[in-house]
Every structure is written in structure tokens, then in C-alpha cells.
Scaffold this motif. Structure first.
Motif, mmCIF file in Angstrom:
data_model
loop_
_atom_site.group_PDB
_atom_site.id
_atom_site.type_symbol
_atom_site.label_atom_id
_atom_site.label_comp_id
_atom_site.label_asym_id
_atom_site.label_seq_id
_atom_site.Cartn_x
_atom_site.Cartn_y
_atom_site.Cartn_z
ATOM 1 N N UNK A 79 -12.314 6.734 13.658
ATOM 2 C CA UNK A 79 -12.377 7.092 12.236
ATOM 3 C C UNK A 79 -11.825 8.496 12.017
ATOM 4 N N UNK A 80 -12.169 9.417 12.921
ATOM 5 C CA UNK A 80 -11.681 10.785 12.794
ATOM 6 C C UNK A 80 -10.163 10.839 12.980
ATOM 7 N N UNK A 81 -9.657 10.103 13.959
ATOM 8 C CA UNK A 81 -8.208 10.076 14.203
ATOM 9 C C UNK A 81 -7.458 9.522 13.005
ATOM 10 N N UNK A 82 -8.019 8.484 12.380
ATOM 11 C CA UNK A 82 -7.363 7.893 11.212
ATOM 12 C C UNK A 82 -7.311 8.881 10.061
ATOM 13 N N UNK A 83 -8.410 9.606 9.854
ATOM 14 C CA UNK A 83 -8.452 10.608 8.788
ATOM 15 C C UNK A 83 -7.403 11.696 9.039
ATOM 16 N N UNK A 168 -18.188 0.739 2.786
ATOM 17 C CA UNK A 168 -17.836 0.349 4.136
ATOM 18 C C UNK A 168 -16.389 0.628 4.495
ATOM 19 N N UNK A 169 -15.612 1.149 3.529
ATOM 20 C CA UNK A 169 -14.209 1.441 3.809
ATOM 21 C C UNK A 169 -14.108 2.537 4.859
ATOM 22 N N UNK A 170 -13.119 2.418 5.725
ATOM 23 C CA UNK A 170 -12.939 3.420 6.771
ATOM 24 C C UNK A 170 -12.540 4.748 6.166
ATOM 25 N N UNK A 171 -11.412 4.764 5.460
ATOM 26 C CA UNK A 171 -10.968 5.958 4.749
ATOM 27 C C UNK A 171 -10.317 5.505 3.463
#
Length: 439
Positions: A79-83, A168-171
Motif C-alpha cells: 500500500x505504501x509503495x503504491x501511494x 476499502x479502496x487501496x488509494x
């Protein structure tokens, strides 16, 4: 320690659900004071938890051992990498700050929402009677202040390419009128869960160290057995934590049920001992000095460096710390069972379980404060003058009594919660214990 005096630090405003608030953030750089004010305003205006996430250069000499490591494939790291990836595409400041791949991410949850996690869950970690505070990685160990000065630049709009809509969305981007808010419920949930779990485990480690030292002096087999049984629970808890943070399912083979049973028994002992301590204090005469003999009858060993009473205190700390880790596990499991309602389920489950532990800690703190305020009477003696040994014991015991109140927190206003995440070039992370932002 890195000098941040002329640095520009990207900062995301993360929402845990679709919320709509006035555009108070803006898109211009801001000071640390302005960022703190912004968090407070957003907390008031929004009905869902909102956190800020800053990205700082990696400080030199950071102690990774006090954090909880997660590999690059873990949900939190992903999740952090996607952000980071999505933000770097739309913000040159974010792209420059994260280009090395090694950074320290600092998430702050406002006090309004941090209070939902339980009042006592992220208190400063101190050693009784000593300055044993654990300062955050961005705080200078000498001055106890944030190292240097930084300017924060909002990077919320850069996440527009993500999946919007729904907790529930990731980003993604939150509701219209608040494009600077990034919906990242799983990221916030995982960061809070790991940070709180790491905080509780750090307290467990401190309690074990103190208990071991006390038992070496006390030579009490029964208390040593209590310590062994409690500390043995951590293996099952560690395995369950790893599985849940990888979004797996818990099974009976982990032995978590046995660990919970042992912790529950220990907490019953804590409640019984607390009731005896409170009753003993209630029997003491009001506004009159207390003889050492009367005090040690109710609190064995309180006049010694070690002693049964002090060991009982540390065993209580250990049992509470382990139960807090179990509570986090149960809250995460409950939240992940309903992906559309992550953070709400997490805070609801955690708050319900934390209340009795907070009350237990508050009761122990009350006992320590009352004990530290006692005045000792001189020993009964037919001699008009006390011996040197009697004077020494009286002064030593009085000093130890007064020190019992050091570092004790009774009540108090909830503080913002800070969770720091170290990210390596390979995408793996180390999450440090969640702490009050004011330390």
C-alpha cells in the motif's frame, strides 16, 4: 542526525473513508505549526479518521531493532509503495524526496481519533523511577526536539489515478470538494495496527528485563513460573501477528487460544492483587505517618530494591502488554473480515477491549500515586535517638516510596499518535512503536 533546516518535505492527508470537508489544506507549502493546525481542523470537520503522512530522509544510525520488520510483499509495504508511485507521477517534490527508495515515513493520527484506540495504548514507555523514554527517530536525542526545521508540501492530489470511492479502496481521492484527501484505509489500518503492536511488544520487553532483574535478587520460584508462562505466550502472538498482517487466517494450530488463556489467568491475578492493595491503602489512617512495618505487611518488599510487590507490578505490566497485542490481533481480524468497513471495525473492536485494560492500568497508577504520597513514621523505640541503621532505612524507604510516582500517568488528555515507518530500497519496511506525538 540529518539537518532538515532547508528541506521541503512532502505530506499526504490520508482519509479512511469518503469524507467531504472544505478545502482548508490548499496546495501551498506550510510550516510544522500550520500542519499541526490543519490536522486539528480536519479532525473537527471530518467524521472519519484522517491522518497525515510525511516523508523524511533516513536519519543516520537509526535503531532498526526496536521496530517490527515486514517484507516488501506485505500489504502495508505494498500500500505504501503504491501511494509513493502514484504520488511521484504527479508531484516533482514527492518524486525527488522518494527517489532514493530509502526514507522514513511519519504518520500522525489526530488525538480525536487516536482516543478511539484506547487512552492507555500508546502512552510513553518509561522505566519506573528513571528517564527511560523512547524518543522518535526524528527527535534529537540531546535536545529532545524535532531535528531542524522543515517545510511541508501537500501531495494529496497526486493519488487521483487510484481506485476512488469506498473505505476499502487501496488509494484514491475522497469526495468532491476535498481532492487533497487521499482514501487509504488499508494503509492507515495496517500502520496503526503494526505500530500499536510494536509499542505493546516493546513494553513487554521492558517488563521482562525488569522482572528478570528483580527475580535474580528475590529467588521466588512461584513468581518466576508466572513470568515464564507469560513470556512463553509471545511466540504464538508473534506468529499470529505475522499471519494477520499478511491478511491470512488464524488457525488453532498456532496455540493462540492457550496463550490467551494464560494471559487471562494472569490478568485475574492482577485484578486480585490490585483489589488487595487498594483495600490495604484504605485501611491506613488518614493524615498520619505510617510505620514501615505496617506498610511492608501489606506491600511485601516495598522497602527493598527488589521485593515481591515490585515484581507483582512488573508482572502486571507484562500481562497488560501481552493482552494489548492480543486485542490488536482480534481487532485486525475483525476489520479484515469486512473489507468495506476497515477502520471503523478496527477502532470499534479495539476500543471495546481496551477499556478494561485502561481501567486496570489506571487503578495501578492510583495505588502508586497514593503510596508515593505517604509519610513514614519513625520506628517505635524506647531509645530517644534512632540508630544509624534505623535512620538509613527510614530515609531509603521514604525515597523509594516517593519514586514510585515517577513516570505514572493518571488520566490526561489524549495526544496525537505518531507512527514511523522506515522503507528500504527493496520495498520492505520497519514499523516503529506508536508513540504520543508530544514525546
Amino acid at each position: 542526525m540529518i539537518d532538515y533546516r532547508k528541506a521541503t518535505v512532502p505530506v499526504w492527508t490520508l482519509a479512511t473513508g469518503d469524507v467531504q470537508v472544505p478545502a482548508v489544506a490548499g496546495d501551498k507549502p506550510m510550516t510544522a505549526e500550520r500542519l499541526a493546525e490543519l490536522r486539528g481542523v480536519l479532525a473537527v470537520l471530518a467524521d472519519r479518521p484522517i491522518a497525515t503522512l510525511e516523508v523524511h530522509p533516513l536519519p543516520e544510525g537509526i535503531d532498526r531493532g526496536r521496530g517490527m520488520p515486514l517484507d516488501a510483499a506485505s500489504p502495508l509495504a505494498q500500500h505504501l509503495s503504491q501511494l509513493i508511485t502514484q504520488s511521484a507521477q504527479g508531484s516533482s517534490t514527492a518524486a525527488r524526496a522518494t527517489a532514493s527508495g530509502e526514507n522514513l515515513y511519519r504518520m500522525v493520527v489526530p488525538a480525536k481519533f487516536a482516543a478511539q484506540l484506547g487512552q492507555g495504548i500508546v502512552r510513553p514507555m518509561t522505566v519506573r523511577g528513571a528517564d527511560g523514554k523512547l524518543y522518535t527517530a526524528l527527535v534529537n536525542s540531546t535536545t529532545k526536539r524535532i531535528a531542524g526545521h522543515v517545510t511541508f508540501e501537500p501531495v494529496g492530489k497526486a493519488a487521483a489515478a487510484g481506485a476512488a470511492g469506498g473505505a476499502g479502496a487501496t488509494v484514491g481521492v475522497a469526495a468532491a470538494g476535498s481532492a487533497a484527501l487521499t482514501v487509504a484505509a488499508p494503509l492507515v489500518l495496517m500502520a496503526v495496527a503494526v505500530g500499536v503492536s510494536a509499542n505493546a511488544d516493546r513494553k513487554r520487553q521492558q517488563a521482562i528485563e525488569r522482572i528478570t532483574e528483580l527475580l535474580e535478587q528475590l529467588h521466588e520460584q512461584k513468581l518466576d513460573d508466572e513470568r515464564r508462562e507469560l513470556d512463553g505466550c509471545r511466540y504464538a502472538i508473534d506468529k499470529a501477528t505475522a499471519i494477520l498482517l499478511d491478511q491470512g487466517k488464524l488457525g488453532v494450530s498456532l496455540g493462540l487460544d492457550s496463550a490467551i488463556h494464560a494471559i487471562s489467568k494472569a490478568l485475574i491475578d492482577v485484578r486480585d492483587r490490585l483489589a488487595r492493595w487498594q483495600a490495604a491503602l484504605d485501611k491506613l489512617p488518614d493524615d498520619k505517618p505510617v510505620e514501615i512495618g505496617t506498610l511492608t505487611e501489606a506491600f511485601p518488599g516495598i522497602d527493598d530494591h527488589g521485593g515481591t510487590f515490585r515484581t507483582h507490578l512488573e508482572l502486571a505490566d507484562l500481562a497488560i502488554a501481552l493482552q494489548r497485542r492480543v486485542n490488536v490481533l482480534q481487532a485486525v481480524e475483525h476489520a479484515q473480515s469486512d473489507p468495506g468497513n476497515l477502520f471503523e471495525n478496527f477502532t470499534r473492536a479495539l476500543k471495546a477491549d481496551q477499556q478494561r485494560l485502561d481501567e486496570l492500568e489506571s487503578g495501578i497508577a492510583g495505588v502508586l500515586v497514593r503510596l508515593s504520597a505517604l509519610e513514614l513514621a519513625r520506628p517505635n523505640s524506647k531509645r530517644p535517638v534512632l540508630t544509624t541503621g534505623e535512620v538509613d532505612r527510614l530515609m531509603r524507604t521514604a525515597h523509594r516510596l516517593h519514586r514510585l510516582g515517577d513516570g505514572v500517568t493518571v488520566g490526561g488528555r489524549p495526544a496525537d499518535v505518531t507512527i514511523e515507518i522506515l522503507r528500504d530500497k527493496d520495498g520492505s519496511v520497519v514499523v516503529f512503536p506508536a508513540l504520543p506525538a508530544e514525546v
